[in-house]
Scaffold this active site. Structure first.
Site, mmCIF file in Angstrom:
data_model
loop_
_atom_site.group_PDB
_atom_site.id
_atom_site.type_symbol
_atom_site.label_atom_id
_atom_site.label_comp_id
_atom_site.label_asym_id
_atom_site.label_seq_id
_atom_site.Cartn_x
_atom_site.Cartn_y
_atom_site.Cartn_z
ATOM 1 N N LYS A 23 3.136 -30.568 83.141
ATOM 2 C CA LYS A 23 4.268 -31.385 82.685
ATOM 3 C C LYS A 23 5.557 -30.579 82.686
ATOM 4 C CE LYS A 23 1.691 -34.789 80.154
ATOM 5 N NZ LYS A 23 1.182 -35.251 78.878
ATOM 6 N N LYS A 53 -5.181 -37.350 89.139
ATOM 7 C CA LYS A 53 -5.795 -38.374 88.274
ATOM 8 C C LYS A 53 -4.902 -39.610 88.154
ATOM 9 C CE LYS A 53 -4.078 -37.644 83.691
ATOM 10 N NZ LYS A 53 -4.168 -37.600 82.286
ATOM 11 N N LYS A 108 -1.188 -42.793 83.271
ATOM 12 C CA LYS A 108 -0.319 -43.906 82.893
ATOM 13 C C LYS A 108 1.156 -43.545 82.906
ATOM 14 C CE LYS A 108 -1.941 -43.596 78.229
ATOM 15 N NZ LYS A 108 -1.781 -42.202 77.882
HETATM 16 P P1 TYM Z 1 -4.370 -40.105 77.079
HETATM 17 O O1 TYM Z 1 -3.580 -41.111 76.335
HETATM 18 O O2 TYM Z 1 -3.735 -39.465 78.260
HETATM 19 O O3 TYM Z 1 -5.728 -40.737 77.556
HETATM 20 C C1 TYM Z 1 -6.593 -41.429 76.671
HETATM 21 C C2 TYM Z 1 -8.026 -41.192 77.086
HETATM 22 O O4 TYM Z 1 -8.239 -41.623 78.427
HETATM 23 C C3 TYM Z 1 -8.777 -40.561 79.215
HETATM 24 N N1 TYM Z 1 -8.220 -40.646 80.563
HETATM 25 C C4 TYM Z 1 -8.952 -40.679 81.683
HETATM 26 N N2 TYM Z 1 -10.286 -40.647 81.879
HETATM 27 C C5 TYM Z 1 -10.722 -40.727 83.165
HETATM 28 N N3 TYM Z 1 -9.900 -40.830 84.229
HETATM 29 C C6 TYM Z 1 -8.555 -40.865 84.076
HETATM 30 N N4 TYM Z 1 -7.750 -40.992 85.119
HETATM 31 C C7 TYM Z 1 -8.029 -40.793 82.754
HETATM 32 N N5 TYM Z 1 -6.768 -40.810 82.248
HETATM 33 C C8 TYM Z 1 -6.914 -40.704 80.905
HETATM 34 C C9 TYM Z 1 -8.301 -39.289 78.524
HETATM 35 O O5 TYM Z 1 -9.129 -38.182 78.852
HETATM 36 C C10 TYM Z 1 -8.396 -39.695 77.068
HETATM 37 O O6 TYM Z 1 -9.709 -39.544 76.591
HETATM 38 N N6 TYM Z 1 -4.010 -35.929 74.349
HETATM 39 C C11 TYM Z 1 -4.682 -37.211 74.461
HETATM 40 C C12 TYM Z 1 -4.509 -38.096 73.247
HETATM 41 C C13 TYM Z 1 -4.935 -37.454 71.984
HETATM 42 C C14 TYM Z 1 -6.265 -37.285 71.541
HETATM 43 C C15 TYM Z 1 -6.176 -36.689 70.271
HETATM 44 C C16 TYM Z 1 -7.501 -37.572 72.117
HETATM 45 C C17 TYM Z 1 -4.110 -36.988 71.012
HETATM 46 N N7 TYM Z 1 -4.857 -36.521 69.956
HETATM 47 C C18 TYM Z 1 -7.305 -36.351 69.552
HETATM 48 C C19 TYM Z 1 -8.639 -37.236 71.393
HETATM 49 C C20 TYM Z 1 -8.549 -36.638 70.125
HETATM 50 C C21 TYM Z 1 -4.100 -37.963 75.642
HETATM 51 O O7 TYM Z 1 -3.008 -37.684 76.076
HETATM 52 O O8 TYM Z 1 -4.883 -38.975 76.076
#
Ligand code: TYM
Length: 333
Positions: free
Chosen positions: A112, A197, A200
């Protein structure tokens, strides 16, 4: 009983990657087998350039989608991160346990930062400290398991390290959690760039299937997916044929079959794409229908979030208070 915590960040509309990599499992399995908390992590959305009104809108939309995906507020807790002060309270403590070097080594920080610098934008300090807040999210609840896609496992590993370090230095306070990535679809790739990947927050949207995309849009995106120039039919080879492998992974995740077995069923990319498009449309149909119902009655979602925050606060408070005492802060008289 096992406790589970996971979250989604409202930086964009939720994608098929979010659903297959995380949310579907929360709804279908996790909430039924463990005491589970699922959070829309809005504080994390402020770590990159953001529009306040959009974050607010996406936060409510993400909560609605979690419920539409089948999270049941009768059996799990659904809430918004900023509604529970304990996350920010504990995040500061985690910043005092982590090192600058540990934060800088995070792949997402590096990616990022590179993107922001290429666009001539500054990097927010909170982007660097992001993993401290994420560790706080998890540790505040004593979560044993963190169901996430592949891209988040490094953050959960760091959370483990910080929990162990804190426990060693200041006395046992935190449960040491572990990441539980899904067996299939741990990393759904962008349909236009299958080496990256499906994310979003990306600007180019042609390769991203959003959970609220119309069926015709989903079909168009899948039919236009980049495939590989290899000859000799459909093969499952992630390294050499990432585009086709991604479609096979998606179809496998939708149908419960093995990608390798599916590869044997097809001899043309066109047929594979048609079936994949149809499978995704059917998979998302019930979720989209339920989401439409919730959108008609936002007060339902707001009520769930209010109750969820109260339940989450009650769980997190004692652990965060204990961490404050253990690290040397004088409790208020
Ligand atoms: P985020 O919002 O990017 O994504 C949410 C969840 O979706 C999964 N994910 C994917 N899995 C498979 N293929 C993909 N292309 C893909 N894109 C996203 C992510 O692995 C995630 O499980 N940092 C985290 C949010 C967070 C969090 C936490 C998660 C903040 N605090 C504590 C778990 C525990 C994030 O940015 O997820």
């Amino acid at each position: 009983m096992t406790r589970i915590f996971s979250g989604v960040k409202p930086t964009g509309h939720l994608t098929l990657g979010n659903y297959l990599g995380a949310i579907r499992r929360w709804a279908d399995e996790d909430q039924h087998r463990a005491e589970s908390l699922f959070c829309v992590v809005d504080l994390h959305a402020l770590t990159v350039d953001h529009d306040p009104a959009r974050v607010r809108r996406l936060t409510r939309q993400a909560a609605g989608l979690l419920l539409a995906a089948g999270l049941d507020p009768q059996v799990c807790t659904v809430f918004v991160q900023s509604h529970v002060d304990e996350h920010a309270r504990l995040s500061y403590v985690m910043e005092c346990v982590a090192t600058d070097g540990e934060m800088r080594r995070m792949i997402q920080y590096k990616e990022k930062t590179a993107r922001a610098q290429a666009a001539g934008q500054g990097v927010r300090l909170s982007l660097l400290t992001y993993p401290a807040l994420m560790a706080a999210d998890i540790l505040a609840y004593g979560a044993d398991e963190v169901p996430v896609g592949d891209d988040q496992t490094q953050h959960v590993e760091l959370t483990r390290t910080l929990a162990e370090r804190f426990n060693q230095r200041y006395g046992h306070t935190f449960v040491v959690p572990r990441a539980t990535p899904p067996a299939v679809a741990a990393r759904v790739m962008d349909l236009q760039d299958p080496t990256g990947k499906m994310g979003k927050s990306h600007d180019a949207t042609a390769g991203i299937i959003y959970l609220l995309d119309e069926p015709a849009t989903i079909t168009k995106k899948v039919m236009r997916a980049v495939t590989d120039s290899g000859t000799g039919g459909v093969e499952y080879d992630r390294a050499e044929r990432p585009g086709v492998a991604n479609l096979l992974d998606i179809l496998a995740a939708c149908t419960g079959k093995e990608p390798q077995t599916l590869a044997d069923d097809y001899d043309s990319y066109g047929a594979l794409k048609r079936d994949t498009a149809e499978a995704v449309v059917e998979l998302l149909r019930p979720l989209q229908a339920r989401h439409a119902e919730f959108s008609a009655d936002p007060s339902y979602v707001d009520g769930v979030l209010r109750d969820g925050a109260a339940a989450a606060r009650a769980l997190a408070r004692p652990t965060v208070d204990a961490a404050y005492r253990a690290i040397g802060l004088l409790p208020p008289a």
